[in-house]
Design a protein around this motif. Structure first.
Motif, PDB file in Angstrom:
ATOM      1  N   ALA A 129       0.802  -1.229   0.000  1.00  0.00           N
ATOM      2  CA  ALA A 129       0.000   0.000   0.000  1.00  0.00           C
ATOM      3  C   ALA A 129       0.833   1.276   0.000  1.00  0.00           C
ATOM      4  O   ALA A 129       0.404   2.297  -0.531  1.00  0.00           O
ATOM      5  N   CYS A 152      -8.539   4.973   6.023  1.00  0.00           N
ATOM      6  CA  CYS A 152      -7.807   5.297   4.788  1.00  0.00           C
ATOM      7  C   CYS A 152      -8.474   4.690   3.562  1.00  0.00           C
ATOM      8  O   CYS A 152      -8.816   5.391   2.625  1.00  0.00           O
ATOM      9  N   TYR A 153      -8.605   3.378   3.572  1.00  0.00           N
ATOM     10  CA  TYR A 153      -9.211   2.707   2.426  1.00  0.00           C
ATOM     11  C   TYR A 153      -9.772   1.363   2.875  1.00  0.00           C
ATOM     12  O   TYR A 153      -9.406   0.846   3.929  1.00  0.00           O
ATOM     13  N   ARG A 154     -10.647   0.814   2.051  1.00  0.00           N
ATOM     14  CA  ARG A 154     -11.270  -0.472   2.359  1.00  0.00           C
ATOM     15  C   ARG A 154     -10.757  -1.542   1.404  1.00  0.00           C
ATOM     16  O   ARG A 154     -10.400  -1.246   0.263  1.00  0.00           O
ATOM     17  N   TRP A 155     -10.753  -2.777   1.880  1.00  0.00           N
ATOM     18  CA  TRP A 155     -10.245  -3.864   1.065  1.00  0.00           C
ATOM     19  C   TRP A 155     -10.868  -5.180   1.515  1.00  0.00           C
ATOM     20  O   TRP A 155     -11.468  -5.263   2.598  1.00  0.00           O
ATOM     21  N   GLU A 203     -11.085  -2.335   6.868  1.00  0.00           N
ATOM     22  CA  GLU A 203     -10.756  -0.915   6.747  1.00  0.00           C
ATOM     23  C   GLU A 203      -9.391  -0.642   7.366  1.00  0.00           C
ATOM     24  O   GLU A 203      -9.187  -0.847   8.566  1.00  0.00           O
ATOM     25  N   ALA A 232      -3.480   9.021   1.665  1.00  0.00           N
ATOM     26  CA  ALA A 232      -4.947   8.969   1.753  1.00  0.00           C
ATOM     27  C   ALA A 232      -5.480  10.366   1.469  1.00  0.00           C
ATOM     28  O   ALA A 232      -5.576  11.201   2.377  1.00  0.00           O
ATOM     29  N   THR A 243      -8.199  11.816   1.227  1.00  0.00           N
ATOM     30  CA  THR A 243      -9.291  12.370   2.039  1.00  0.00           C
ATOM     31  C   THR A 243      -8.796  12.917   3.368  1.00  0.00           C
ATOM     32  O   THR A 243      -9.492  13.703   4.015  1.00  0.00           O
TER      33      THR A 243
END
Length: 312
Positions: free
Chosen positions: A107, A163-166, A268, A291, A293
């Motif tokens: 990542a 930060c992000y989803r996976w 997450e 990230a 956002t």
């Protein structure tokens, strides 16, 4: 009262009241540590530690109340130094990032490269560890930013932001039986499994899914590293469960992946910073690169919420 006295008290607690270890941590002598603690106690008019002879065995009740204040004073002294360095050298310094292997390997590279190109004079330190180790590095001031899926949101002294989803993926060799039918927990439970250690990369969700279905998975091997998991899948030791980001068809030509989001849910990843810590401008720049956002404004608003886990 001086900072060395405060550090002596803090390190005594961190070193489980072993003054020899405290002296080593502070690069001084054991009698010197004892003297610093005694002088502070005399100035405050209270005993901070329970003693058995010359040994410290724990904190007194007043010591338990004073310790958080000492921690805050030392943190603010560190913030003051960093603030001075911030204005003295806007484009130089050190950025310390703590992350799990999966985050560091899969990542972070793009964000790290972008940051390095933008701030070539900033030294990057990348620490890898378990989510609990990452949290401790943040609490100890050894890392500016921590990135993990597990644990960070459970620590009240940290601000954890999504930060992000996976999702997870099941990986198998070409021609494996699991490729021939819809993937189910029952089908997975019939095979030896190779996946993450407890507390790493969504392992909590994997365990919860099997437990919720009343199944006992056969974990043949557990590891921190997705590359290790893939290696042993290729050796035929079992079926792998990894973060989907860890599989690339062009690179992992000897493996096939099956999406397992419907079995283990959406995970997450969170980015955490220490509550009350001082973040330099380039730390905010790195966070936003990783990230988008998480702008400086979002982070500052989250830091201003004393007890809540922030939502981006």
């Amino acid at each position: 009262m001086n900072f060395q006295q405060l550090r002596s008290v803090r390190e005594a607690v961190r070193c489980n009241f072993n003054l020899t270890d405290v002296a080593q941590a502070l690069h001084t002598s054991q009698p010197g540590v004892s003297r610093q603690i005694r002088e502070l106690e005399q100035e405050l008019g209270i005993e901070l530690f329970v003693r058995a002879g010359k040994r410290l065995t724990g904190l007194t009740e007043p010591g338990g109340h004073v310790l958080p204040i000492i921690e805050r004073v030392l943190m603010e002294s560190s913030n003051l130094r960093l603030a001075g360095e911030e204005f003295a050298a806007q484009q130089t310094g050190v950025l310390s990032i703590a992350a799990t292997h999966s985050q560091a390997r899969y990542a972070l590279p793009v964000a790290v490269q972008e940051f390095w190109e933008r701030f070539p004079q900033v030294k990057l330190n990348l620490h890898q560890g378990s989510p609990r180790q990452i949290a401790q590095m943040l609490l100890d001031g050894e890392a500016d930013v921590g990135i993990a899926t597990e644990a960070l949101a459970d620590i009240p002294q940290l601000v954890a932001l999504p930060c992000y989803r996976w999702t997870h993926a099941v990986i198998v060799p070409p021609g494996h039986a699991l490729l021939q039918a819809p993937l189910t927990l029952q089908a997975l439970a019939a095979h030896p499994l190779i996946t993450y250690d407890a507390g790493f990369t969504g392992r909590t969700r994997i365990d919860a899914a099997f437990a919720g279905a009343g199944l006992e998975p056969n974990i043949a091997l557990a590891a921190m590293d997705a590359d290790v998991i893939k290696t042993y899948v290729q050796l035929g030791m079992g079926v792998g469960i990894v973060a989907s980001v860890a599989y690339e068809a062009e690179r992992d030509t000897g493996l096939r992946a099956i999406d397992a989001g419907h079995l283990f849910g959406i995970n997450e990843t969170k980015l955490a910073v220490r509550r009350g810590g001082y973040l330099r401008k380039y730390v905010y720049a790195f966070i936003e690169s990783f990230a988008p956002t998480l702008t400086q404004e979002v982070i500052e608003q989250a830091l201003a919420q004393p007890d809540a886990v922030a939502e981006a």
